[in-house]
Design an enzyme around this catalytic site. Sequence first.
Site, PDB file in Angstrom:
ATOM      1  N   SER A   1      -1.077  -9.453  -4.961  1.00  0.00           N
ATOM      2  CA  SER A   1      -1.656  -8.435  -4.077  1.00  0.00           C
ATOM      3  C   SER A   1      -2.620  -9.080  -3.094  1.00  0.00           C
ATOM      4  O   SER A   1      -2.710  -8.674  -1.936  1.00  0.00           O
ATOM      5  CB  SER A   1      -2.417  -7.400  -4.900  1.00  0.00           C
ATOM      6  OG  SER A   1      -1.521  -6.632  -5.641  1.00  0.00           O
TER       7      SER A   1
ATOM      8  N   ARG B   1       2.707 -14.749 -14.262  1.00  0.00           N
ATOM      9  CA  ARG B   1       3.520 -15.422 -13.255  1.00  0.00           C
ATOM     10  C   ARG B   1       3.555 -16.925 -13.446  1.00  0.00           C
ATOM     11  O   ARG B   1       4.589 -17.564 -13.330  1.00  0.00           O
ATOM     12  CB  ARG B   1       2.992 -15.113 -11.845  1.00  0.00           C
ATOM     13  CG  ARG B   1       3.190 -13.691 -11.412  1.00  0.00           C
ATOM     14  CD  ARG B   1       2.318 -13.373 -10.250  1.00  0.00           C
ATOM     15  NE  ARG B   1       0.908 -13.574 -10.600  1.00  0.00           N
ATOM     16  CZ  ARG B   1      -0.115 -13.249  -9.820  1.00  0.00           C
ATOM     17  NH1 ARG B   1       0.110 -12.753  -8.633  1.00  0.00           N
ATOM     18  NH2 ARG B   1      -1.349 -13.437 -10.220  1.00  0.00           N
TER      19      ARG B   1
ATOM     20  N   LYS C   1     -13.466  -7.367  -8.022  1.00  0.00           N
ATOM     21  CA  LYS C   1     -12.734  -7.479  -6.751  1.00  0.00           C
ATOM     22  C   LYS C   1     -13.233  -6.446  -5.748  1.00  0.00           C
ATOM     23  O   LYS C   1     -13.690  -5.382  -6.141  1.00  0.00           O
ATOM     24  CB  LYS C   1     -11.231  -7.221  -6.978  1.00  0.00           C
ATOM     25  CG  LYS C   1     -10.511  -8.313  -7.733  1.00  0.00           C
ATOM     26  CD  LYS C   1      -9.044  -7.951  -7.894  1.00  0.00           C
ATOM     27  CE  LYS C   1      -8.290  -9.002  -8.696  1.00  0.00           C
ATOM     28  NZ  LYS C   1      -6.954  -8.534  -9.099  1.00  0.00           N
TER      29      LYS C   1
ATOM     30  N   HIS D   1       5.009  -6.279  -9.117  1.00  0.00           N
ATOM     31  CA  HIS D   1       4.580  -5.223 -10.053  1.00  0.00           C
ATOM     32  C   HIS D   1       5.766  -4.331 -10.422  1.00  0.00           C
ATOM     33  O   HIS D   1       5.933  -3.961 -11.586  1.00  0.00           O
ATOM     34  CB  HIS D   1       3.498  -4.330  -9.414  1.00  0.00           C
ATOM     35  CG  HIS D   1       2.213  -5.044  -9.106  1.00  0.00           C
ATOM     36  ND1 HIS D   1       1.558  -4.918  -7.906  1.00  0.00           N
ATOM     37  CD2 HIS D   1       1.454  -5.888  -9.870  1.00  0.00           C
ATOM     38  CE1 HIS D   1       0.448  -5.645  -7.928  1.00  0.00           C
ATOM     39  NE2 HIS D   1       0.359  -6.246  -9.097  1.00  0.00           N
TER      40      HIS D   1
HETATM   41  O1  PNS Z   1      -4.659  -6.082 -11.468  1.00  0.00           O
HETATM   42  P1  PNS Z   1      -5.925  -6.683 -12.026  1.00  0.00           P
HETATM   43  O2  PNS Z   1      -7.060  -6.503 -11.039  1.00  0.00           O
HETATM   44  O3  PNS Z   1      -5.759  -8.109 -12.463  1.00  0.00           O
HETATM   45  O4  PNS Z   1      -6.270  -5.830 -13.346  1.00  0.00           O
HETATM   46  C1  PNS Z   1      -7.412  -6.102 -14.129  1.00  0.00           C
HETATM   47  C2  PNS Z   1      -7.731  -4.856 -14.978  1.00  0.00           C
HETATM   48  C3  PNS Z   1      -7.935  -3.653 -14.083  1.00  0.00           C
HETATM   49  C4  PNS Z   1      -6.604  -4.603 -15.941  1.00  0.00           C
HETATM   50  C5  PNS Z   1      -9.048  -5.159 -15.784  1.00  0.00           C
HETATM   51  O5  PNS Z   1     -10.047  -5.497 -14.884  1.00  0.00           O
HETATM   52  C6  PNS Z   1      -9.467  -3.945 -16.618  1.00  0.00           C
HETATM   53  O6  PNS Z   1      -8.910  -3.691 -17.655  1.00  0.00           O
HETATM   54  N1  PNS Z   1     -10.461  -3.192 -16.110  1.00  0.00           N
HETATM   55  C7  PNS Z   1     -11.010  -2.015 -16.796  1.00  0.00           C
HETATM   56  C8  PNS Z   1     -12.359  -2.358 -17.476  1.00  0.00           C
HETATM   57  C9  PNS Z   1     -12.100  -3.140 -18.742  1.00  0.00           C
HETATM   58  O7  PNS Z   1     -11.688  -2.606 -19.732  1.00  0.00           O
HETATM   59  N2  PNS Z   1     -12.323  -4.490 -18.669  1.00  0.00           N
HETATM   60  C10 PNS Z   1     -11.967  -5.414 -19.746  1.00  0.00           C
HETATM   61  C11 PNS Z   1     -13.034  -5.587 -20.776  1.00  0.00           C
HETATM   62  S1  PNS Z   1     -14.582  -6.175 -20.129  1.00  0.00           S
END
Ligand code: PNS
Length: 170
Positions: A134, A96, A47, A23
């Site tokens: 992570s 990645r 998650k 990150h």
């Molecule tokens: O590090 P991650 O867990 O892969 O990140 C995913 C994240 C947090 C970017 C994604 O889940 C997100 O944007 N969550 C906020 C809610 C949202 O807008 N979801 C996408 C449209 S349903």
Amino acid sequence: MYRKNENLIAVYPGSFDPPTKGHIDIINRASKIFPNVVVAITYNYSKNHMFSLEERLSMMKEAVFKIKNVKVEAFSGLLVDYLNSINSFCIIRGLRALSDFEYEFQLALMNRKLKKDVETIFLMPDKEYTFLSSSMVRELTFLGGNFKKFVPNNVYKKINKIEKKRRKNV
Ligand code: PNS
């Protein structure tokens, strides 16, 4: 909306549970391209998080405080609403390997559906971090493996502290 000027804000969203060196590598790269970068930490509803939002926020803040054009914030709700609230249209995500692609593709297109002018920009970390996630760090933590070289120093110290406290309370 700010485009092509010094007010442009790129948002690097994620759950960062916990922040890894992968990150930080992406944040460093983004900070050299965009005038302002906001690392936006939130819940990922699909998650189970190991560290609280406050813990993830403080780990990330400490890890990047030296990078002048980077801010760390927490948000809840939809990412597109958060982007609107800070006048941004630009999302950074790390890519990645091919295995990331399907989820990232879905997320990027869903965000574009929700907010027409949104752009997702993918950055590749150093090849040293392409295997790192992570979830692997969480597993190492949980099973007592050595994860020191995969996370920033402050994160390593903080995780050890949190885990020690947790074990005491069990
Ligand atoms: O590090 P991650 O867990 O892969 O990140 C995913 C994240 C947090 C970017 C994604 O889940 C997100 O944007 N969550 C906020 C809610 C949202 O807008 N979801 C996408 C449209 S349903």
